[in-house]
Structures are given as structure tokens and as C-alpha cells.
Design a protein around this motif. Structure first.
Motif, PDB file in Angstrom:
ATOM      1  N   GLY A 149       0.835  -1.190   0.000  1.00 58.66           N
ATOM      2  CA  GLY A 149       0.000   0.000   0.000  1.00 58.66           C
ATOM      3  C   GLY A 149       0.869   1.239   0.000  1.00 58.66           C
ATOM      4  N   SER A 150       0.275   2.377   0.274  1.00 56.39           N
ATOM      5  CA  SER A 150       1.045   3.612   0.392  1.00 56.39           C
ATOM      6  C   SER A 150       0.349   4.531   1.374  1.00 56.39           C
ATOM      7  N   ALA A 163      -6.995  14.793   0.736  1.00 55.23           N
ATOM      8  CA  ALA A 163      -8.160  14.387  -0.055  1.00 55.23           C
ATOM      9  C   ALA A 163      -7.741  13.859  -1.418  1.00 55.23           C
ATOM     10  N   HIS A 164      -6.793  14.535  -2.064  1.00 59.08           N
ATOM     11  CA  HIS A 164      -6.323  14.071  -3.377  1.00 59.08           C
ATOM     12  C   HIS A 164      -5.660  12.707  -3.277  1.00 59.08           C
ATOM     13  N   LYS A 170      -8.584   5.501  -4.067  1.00 57.69           N
ATOM     14  CA  LYS A 170      -9.934   4.938  -4.211  1.00 57.69           C
ATOM     15  C   LYS A 170     -10.269   4.683  -5.679  1.00 57.69           C
ATOM     16  N   ALA A 171      -9.900   5.616  -6.550  1.00 55.78           N
ATOM     17  CA  ALA A 171     -10.203   5.477  -7.975  1.00 55.78           C
ATOM     18  C   ALA A 171      -9.522   4.257  -8.578  1.00 55.78           C
ATOM     19  N   ALA A 233      -1.092   9.832  -7.313  1.00 56.96           N
ATOM     20  CA  ALA A 233      -1.531  10.281  -5.989  1.00 56.96           C
ATOM     21  C   ALA A 233      -0.529  11.240  -5.361  1.00 56.96           C
ATOM     22  N   TYR A 234       0.757  11.027  -5.642  1.00 63.10           N
ATOM     23  CA  TYR A 234       1.798  11.753  -4.916  1.00 63.10           C
ATOM     24  C   TYR A 234       2.449  12.885  -5.693  1.00 63.10           C
ATOM     25  N   VAL A 235       2.797  12.667  -6.945  1.00 68.39           N
ATOM     26  CA  VAL A 235       3.577  13.662  -7.697  1.00 68.39           C
ATOM     27  C   VAL A 235       2.889  15.030  -7.749  1.00 68.39           C
ATOM     28  N   PRO A 236       1.568  15.124  -7.981  1.00 65.53           N
ATOM     29  CA  PRO A 236       0.953  16.461  -8.002  1.00 65.53           C
ATOM     30  C   PRO A 236       1.119  17.225  -6.694  1.00 65.53           C
TER      31      PRO A 236
END
Length: 296
Positions: A149-150, A163-164, A170-171, A233-236
Motif C-alpha cells: 500500500g502507500s 483528499a487528493h 480509491k479510484a 496520488a503523490y507527484v501532483p
């Protein structure tokens, strides 16, 4: 279980290596693109790659992997992306741990094979969240399972970042069944809790272990999508926060939070315990520790 095809284990190991390559490339691109804001005057960071070996008691080949670490970059103060495939015989301590997890027959045949990717990033800018990710497959003659997981570990929390991160997880999970995200989120909340501090390590994410539905292909695909969720999920979040100005107080907050992270990894983390107990390269196992931390 003894009849599990070598091709299935090979596919899993190849996938973890492919994911490693994608993440290393994305992180070096972040370094190259950081041309303004704090630390922009520094040289762009690059990963140093070394080969790791697992040490078996009898000196036989026991596998290994690649340890890729970047230190002192524009964006990443320290980030490690490790991939490994190890195998052999579990020692008494590891056998006992497997038996405690419900794996039968370990005292009769303690053979094992394990492959996975493990990532931890500690950032230069305290507004950029630290992060952890891993996915893995474990096999014995008696059982197999996937895990990983992360989770996001900001020292300065932003609700929109949390939230992002969660929405992206989830997506990627929902196509496998809408029951997965709430269950894996709850699992992460429980797993990444620091009992002696009475608080979570970060703002959570997703986590699973011992995943064996009886359908290897379905479980492998789920594990792949957990890995695929990581970069979007992380880079943005890094791209948004890396240019923010920060104060000495912000940096102090970051160092204290890193102390919490180190405490968890050394005291509770299952992967750390397994890696050290089975003779894997100690530097690779302890790659997750931050370069600097403090305690109040």
C-alpha cells in the motif's frame, strides 16, 4: 502450493522492477523541473544504484536486488526505491513469525520466496509530504499472498492534499470492488498507528497484507493497481508544494515529525523486522530512515 508456476513468480518480480523504473524516472524528472523556489540553485539529484545481497546461513545464493537512493537533491533530501527478490530457508525466528500469521507447515518445510518494491521519500521542503509505498508477493510451499500500500506523512498537513491522495487510491481500487478502499483505508489507519505516541504516523492511505483470495491473477492485478496509484496520488502534491517558502519553525516541525517516522519504522514496521530477521542487506532494510531527525 508447491506447484505454483515459476512464471507467476517471475511476472510478479518483473512488475515490481518495472514499477521501480517508472518511479525512479518520475522522481528524477521532478528534480530536473525544479528551476525556481527553495533549493533550485542546487544540482538536480540522481539516484545511486547498488546491488544488494541476502546472506544465507550456509553461504548459498539467497537472492538480492537493487537499492536506489538519491541524497541531497533539489526536491528530495533522501529517497530510496528498493526492489528485491529473495529466497531460501527461513530461520527459527522468521518461522515463528510466519506460524503466528497462520501459515501452516513451516516447521516441516521453511522454504520461501519473496519479491517486492519498497519506497520512502523524505523531502527538502517541509511543505512537501514524506511518503511511503510498497507492494510485495510472498510464497511458501504452504501459502502465498500479496501485500502493500502507500501512506502520506506530511509534517505540515493540507486537507486538500490528503483528499487528493485518498481519492486517487480509491479510484484505482474501485474497479476491483468498492469494498476494497474503505477496508484498506481502515487497515492503514490501524497499521500505521504509533501506540507509544497515541497517534497516527501520518494522514493514512491504503494497506493490505496476507492477500490470498484463491485467485492469483485477481490478487496480482489488484496489487498492480495499488502500485499504479502511487505516482498520480503523490507527484501532483510535490509539484504544488516544492516551490513554497518556509521558515525555520517549519523545518523544525519537519525534523520532529521525522523522529516519529523513525520510531515507527524501528519499533513496529513488519517489513523492517522481516528484512533484518532473514539476513537481507541492512542498509537496504534501513533505507527508510530519514537523513536528519530530532526529538524534543
Amino acid at each position: 502450493m508447491k506447484d505454483m508456476l515459476d512464471s507467476e513468480r517471475s511476472r510478479a518480480a518483473e512488475w515490481f522492477r518495472t514499477l521501480r523504473d517508472e518511479i525512479v524516472g518520475a522522481f528524477e524528472k521532478l528534480e530536473d523541473n525544479h528551476s525556481d523556489g527553495p533549493f533550485a540553485e542546487m544540482d538536480a539529484g540522481r539516484f545511486e544504484v547498488t546491488t544488494t545481497k541476502r546472506h544465507s546461513d550456509d553461504g548459498s545464493d539467497a537472492g538480492g536486488g537493487l537499492m536506489s537512493v538519491m541524497r541531497g537533491g533539489r526536491v528530495f533530501e533522501k529517497v530510496g526505491v528498493n526492489v528485491s527478490t529473495v529466497y531460501g530457508q527461513l530461520g527459527p525466528q522468521a518461522q515463528k513469525a510466519m506460524a503466528a500469521r497462520g501459515v501452516p507447515g513451516m516447521e516441516d518445510d521453511p522454504s520461501f520466496w519473496a519479491s517486492g518494491i519498497s519506497l520512502v521519500a523524505h523531502m527538502q521542503n517541509p511543505h512537501c509530504p514524506a511518503v511511503h509505498m510498497n507492494t510485495r508477493m510472498f510464497w511458501t510451499p504452504h501459502a502465498w499472498w500479496f501485500g502493500g500500500g502507500s501512506d502520506l506523512n506530511p509534517c505540515i498537513e493540507y486537507d486538500e492534499d490528503t483528499a487528493h491522495f485518498h481519492a486517487t487510491q480509491k479510484a484505482h481500487l474501485d474497479p476491483h470492488g468498492t469494498e476494497h478502499y474503505p477496508r484498506l483505508k481502515e487497515w492503514a489507519d490501524e497499521y500505521f498507528y504509533v501506540p507509544h505516541r497515541g497517534r497516527a504516523r501520518g494522514v493514512g492511505g491504503i494497506f493490505m497484507d496476507d492477500r490470498n483470495s484463491g485467485d492469483w491473477e485477481a490478487d496480482f492485478t489488484l496489487t498492480q493497481d495499488i502500485g499504479r496509484a502511487f505516482l498520480p496520488a503523490y507527484v501532483p502534491l510535490v509539484e504544488k508544494r516544492r516551490v513554497q517558502a518556509f521558515t525555520d519553525a517549519d523545518k523544525d516541525t519537519q525534523l520532529v515529525h521525522r523522529g516519529l517516522y523513525a520510531e515507527y519504522n524501528l519499533v513496529y514496521d513488519r517489513g523492517t523486522k522481516f528484512g533484518l530477521a532473514t539476513g537481507h542487506d541492512a542498509n537496504a532494510v534501513l533505507m527508510s530512515l530519514p537523513p536528519l531527525a530530532k526529538w524534543v
